[in-house]
Design an enzyme around this catalytic site. Structure first.
Site, short mmCIF file in Angstrom:
data_model
loop_
_atom_site.label_atom_id
_atom_site.label_comp_id
_atom_site.label_asym_id
_atom_site.label_seq_id
_atom_site.Cartn_x
_atom_site.Cartn_y
_atom_site.Cartn_z
N PHE A 158 0.80 -1.23 0.00
CA PHE A 158 0.00 0.00 0.00
C PHE A 158 0.83 1.27 0.00
O PHE A 158 0.35 2.34 -0.32
CB PHE A 158 -0.96 0.00 1.21
CG PHE A 158 -0.30 0.33 2.53
CD1 PHE A 158 0.01 1.64 2.86
CD2 PHE A 158 0.04 -0.67 3.44
CE1 PHE A 158 0.63 1.95 4.06
CE2 PHE A 158 0.67 -0.37 4.64
CZ PHE A 158 0.97 0.95 4.95
N LYS A 182 -1.21 -6.96 -9.43
CA LYS A 182 -2.22 -6.98 -8.35
C LYS A 182 -1.76 -5.96 -7.32
O LYS A 182 -0.97 -6.27 -6.44
CB LYS A 182 -2.30 -8.39 -7.75
CG LYS A 182 -3.62 -8.76 -7.07
CD LYS A 182 -4.01 -7.93 -5.89
CE LYS A 182 -3.15 -8.14 -4.67
NZ LYS A 182 -3.44 -7.16 -3.59
N GLU A 185 -5.03 -3.71 -2.27
CA GLU A 185 -6.46 -3.39 -2.31
C GLU A 185 -6.77 -2.09 -1.58
O GLU A 185 -7.86 -1.53 -1.69
CB GLU A 185 -7.28 -4.55 -1.74
CG GLU A 185 -7.11 -4.84 -0.25
CD GLU A 185 -5.84 -5.62 0.11
OE1 GLU A 185 -4.91 -5.65 -0.70
OE2 GLU A 185 -5.79 -6.19 1.23
N SER A 235 5.05 -7.16 3.29
CA SER A 235 5.59 -7.49 4.60
C SER A 235 6.36 -8.82 4.56
O SER A 235 6.13 -9.65 3.67
CB SER A 235 4.44 -7.59 5.61
OG SER A 235 3.55 -8.60 5.18
N CYS A 290 9.51 1.49 3.42
CA CYS A 290 10.37 0.36 3.78
C CYS A 290 11.81 0.80 3.99
O CYS A 290 12.61 0.06 4.53
CB CYS A 290 10.31 -0.71 2.71
SG CYS A 290 11.05 -0.15 1.19
N GLU A 390 8.62 -4.63 13.26
CA GLU A 390 8.47 -3.59 12.24
C GLU A 390 7.16 -2.87 12.53
O GLU A 390 6.09 -3.49 12.50
CB GLU A 390 8.43 -4.16 10.82
CG GLU A 390 8.35 -3.02 9.81
CD GLU A 390 8.12 -3.47 8.36
OE1 GLU A 390 7.47 -4.49 8.14
OE2 GLU A 390 8.58 -2.74 7.47
P1 NAD Z 1 1.26 -6.72 2.97
O1 NAD Z 1 2.27 -7.79 3.04
O2 NAD Z 1 0.12 -6.73 3.92
O3 NAD Z 1 0.59 -6.68 1.52
C1 NAD Z 1 1.39 -6.70 0.34
C2 NAD Z 1 0.58 -7.34 -0.77
O4 NAD Z 1 0.29 -8.69 -0.42
C3 NAD Z 1 -0.75 -6.66 -1.03
O5 NAD Z 1 -0.97 -6.63 -2.42
C4 NAD Z 1 -1.75 -7.54 -0.30
O6 NAD Z 1 -3.02 -7.55 -0.91
C5 NAD Z 1 -1.13 -8.92 -0.39
N1 NAD Z 1 -1.39 -9.76 0.79
C6 NAD Z 1 -1.67 -9.35 2.05
N2 NAD Z 1 -1.81 -10.42 2.87
C7 NAD Z 1 -1.62 -11.51 2.10
C8 NAD Z 1 -1.63 -12.91 2.38
N3 NAD Z 1 -1.89 -13.39 3.59
N4 NAD Z 1 -1.38 -13.77 1.36
C9 NAD Z 1 -1.11 -13.30 0.12
N5 NAD Z 1 -1.10 -11.98 -0.18
C10 NAD Z 1 -1.35 -11.10 0.78
O7 NAD Z 1 2.07 -5.33 3.04
P2 NAD Z 1 1.47 -3.86 3.13
O8 NAD Z 1 0.89 -3.67 4.48
O9 NAD Z 1 0.63 -3.56 1.94
O10 NAD Z 1 2.79 -3.00 2.97
C11 NAD Z 1 3.67 -2.71 4.04
C12 NAD Z 1 4.80 -3.70 4.11
O11 NAD Z 1 5.50 -3.71 2.87
C13 NAD Z 1 5.83 -3.33 5.16
O12 NAD Z 1 6.24 -4.52 5.80
C14 NAD Z 1 6.97 -2.75 4.33
O13 NAD Z 1 8.25 -2.83 4.93
C15 NAD Z 1 6.90 -3.58 3.11
N6 NAD Z 1 7.54 -2.93 1.98
C16 NAD Z 1 8.76 -3.41 1.61
C17 NAD Z 1 9.42 -2.81 0.56
C18 NAD Z 1 10.77 -3.31 0.15
O14 NAD Z 1 11.27 -2.85 -0.85
N7 NAD Z 1 11.40 -4.23 0.87
C19 NAD Z 1 8.85 -1.73 -0.12
C20 NAD Z 1 7.60 -1.28 0.30
C21 NAD Z 1 6.96 -1.89 1.36
#
Ligand code: NAD
Length: 505
Positions: A158, A182, A185, A235, A290, A390
């Site tokens: 997000f 994708k 959401e 994450s 991140c 985190e």
């Molecule tokens: P998230 O892991 O909740 O969601 C990421 C994606 O995975 C979304 O598209 C979501 O719909 C999907 N998703 C969520 N739960 C899922 C599941 N159980 N199974 C399969 N898919 C699932 O992350 P977020 O809250 O959207 O974003 C924040 C996180 O992203 C933080 O941990 C941040 O550090 C990380 N991030 C990392 C980088 C990097 O380059 N390392 C960059 C940006 C964000």
């Protein structure tokens, strides 16, 4: 809502499949919020297997002709896309502000960083050139080439609604792949807008598709047999899950996870400069980056002076809607996330850390938006939850260390290794830090060392699963696979190779 009045139904976003907006088959949907106002503004369909099937099939149908399109023609489309991104960058940034909450300036910066990847991808005719060696064996020439994979998928978080998708698909498309994106959401609109711009730029239908949804959509996409490679950012637990699913299916994957980025501040540093830089890196985008700095390790005499400066700067930050004049920091993404971060503040106090600035009880929080002010803890110890987890919010921990050695050991004990920065005037100390720190991206007096598009972005340890980082040279390698061709054109009377192992001698 007034009694007796029915609220207008929220608009339901389409998917983008085969070059056009299409209504989802799936009936379930997620509410997309304007986090500054705390109101649901539209609905994102929660796709399941039938919608994913449509998108992947469209991408698979489009792949053969796109692969055969010359790299130069592919790039001309990307160049037009770049012009359209430039034309619409404010509108795109406003969508980012509306759904994510970051300030307009920050959103514009993130779009600009995304455009840089399109610019890098525009060099693909050169980047795809292979190597050639003449006469490697008796009359044999050898060449290497890189070919596209097929249908690639991108799954994004997000916090960067435009930039993180742009890390992925421009390079994937430039390399000759088709793509299904994708987005999160929580922030689906920027991706749809970029799909429209790609179509306006002349991209053939089906080459780029957008689906929406949560875990079910991700699992269907990752598990689809026609999807050859998956680029995931999110994450750590979900990154691990996606990486494991791809490994089971024998798919190529890069899964970028969470982070806890350290800034080590030595006593010889320019402490005003360091405090200013760390404030921006910790509280910019409400800490939802991140590459945000969430842990400062103050070495020796740097401690008290640095904390005083950080406190002063945190107090000066103006928290408000991202689209309001003068806001330095916007809201968090959701009410639940705000509550989680506030819970960590309580826990930090309970565990005995010194609360220097408290983001709760902020005036902006009186409205319905998901606001939380900058929060600073001093004398944090490594076993405390505010350091171990985190948090992904505007909460900065300061830890103390006696020496540079101790500071490096502390940072290296973290399970994550995305970014790390050092502030110092001592070149030797900086060089040691650069050498010994276990992180993929390192800043020397640079608080957020996000590599530009022609380098590759990625962390170590729990911050990235897979071998190849995103964009730059690694991105080209990720979205192609290598082939080496050995060829011989024997004369009519040449002897055929025998049974022995061929050698070049
Ligand atoms: P998230 O892991 O909740 O969601 C990421 C994606 O995975 C979304 O598209 C979501 O719909 C999907 N998703 C969520 N739960 C899922 C599941 N159980 N199974 C399969 N898919 C699932 O992350 P977020 O809250 O959207 O974003 C924040 C996180 O992203 C933080 O941990 C941040 O550090 C990380 N991030 C990392 C980088 C990097 O380059 N390392 C960059 C940006 C964000």
């Amino acid at each position: 809502m007034n009694a007796g009045k029915t609220a207008a139904p929220l608009p339901r976003l389409p998917l983008w499949i085969d070059g056009a907006a299409q209504a989802a088959f799936a009936e379930g949907c997620a509410e997309v919020f304007d986090p500054a106002r705390g109101e649901a503004i539209r609905l994102a369909p929660l796709c399941e297997a039938p919608d994913i099937e449509r998108a992947v099939s469209a991408a698979a149908r489009a792949f053969p002709a796109w692969r055969e399109t010359t790299p130069l023609r592919r790039v001309r489309i990307l160049m037009r896309f770049r012009e359209l991104l430039e034309r619409d960058r404010k509108a795109l940034a406003r969508l980012v502000v509306e759904e994510h909450g970051k300030t307009l300036e920050d959103a514009l910066g993130s779009v600009a960083r995304g455009i840089e990847v399109v610019e890098f991808a525009s060099g693909i005719p050169h980047l795809l050139k292979g190597e050639f060696a003449e006469n490697v064996g008796g009359g044999i020439d050898c060449l290497s080439l890189r070919q596209p994979l097929g249908v690639c998928a991108g799954i994004t978080p997000f916090n960067f609604p435009a930039m993180v998708p742009l890390w992925m698909f421009p390079l994937a498309l430039a390399c000759g792949n088709s793509f299904v994106l994708k987005p999160s959401e929580k922030v689906p609109s920027a991706s749809l807008r970029m799909a429209e711009l790609l179509a306006e730029a002349g991209l053939p239908p089906g080459v780029f598709n957008v689906v929406h949804g949560d875990a079910a959509a991700v699992d269907a996409l990752v598990g689809h047999p026609l999807v050859r490679a998956v680029s995931f950012v999110g994450s750590t637990p979900v990154a691990r899950h996606v990486q494991a699913a791809c490994a089971r299916a024998g798919k190529r994957v890069q899964a970028l996870g969470g982070a806890k980025n350290h800034a080590v501040v030595l006593a010889d540093a320019d402490l005003d400069f360091a405090a200013e830089a760390i404030t921006g890196a910790a509280f910019g985008s409400a800490g939802e980056r991140c590459m945000a700095i969430s842990a400062v390790v103050a070495v020796g005499a740097a401690g008290d002076a640095l904390v005083a400066r950080l406190k002063e700067r945190a107090a000066a930050l103006r928290v408000g809607p991202g689209d309001a004049e003068g806001s330095d920091m916007g809201p968090l993404i959701s009410a639940a996330h705000r509550a989680r971060v506030a819970g960590f503040i309580e826990q930090g106090v309970r565990e005995g850390a010194e609360l220097v600035a408290d983001g709760r009880g902020l005036e902006a929080a009186a409205g319905k938006g998901f606001f939380l002010g900058p929060t600073l803890f001093d004398r944090v110890r490594p076993q405390m939850a505010i350091y171990r987890e985190e948090i992904f919010g505007p909460l900065l921990c300061v830890l103390r260390a006696a020496t540079l050695d101790e500071a490096i050991a502390l940072a290296n004990a973290s399970p994550w290794g995305n970014g790390a920065a050092i502030f110092t005037r001592d070149g030797g100390a900086a060089r040691r830090f650069q050498n010994e720190i276990e992180a993929g991206m390192v800043g020397i007096n640079v608080p957020v060392p996000v590599p530009t598009a022609f380098f590759s972005f990625g962390g170590w340890k729990e911050s990235l699963f897979g071998d190849l980082h995103v964009h730059g040279a690694d991105g080209v390698r990720f979205y192609t696979r290598g082939k080496v061709v050995s060829s011989r054109w024997p004369a009519a009377d040449a002897a055929a190779p025998g049974l022995g192992m061929p050698t070049s001698g």
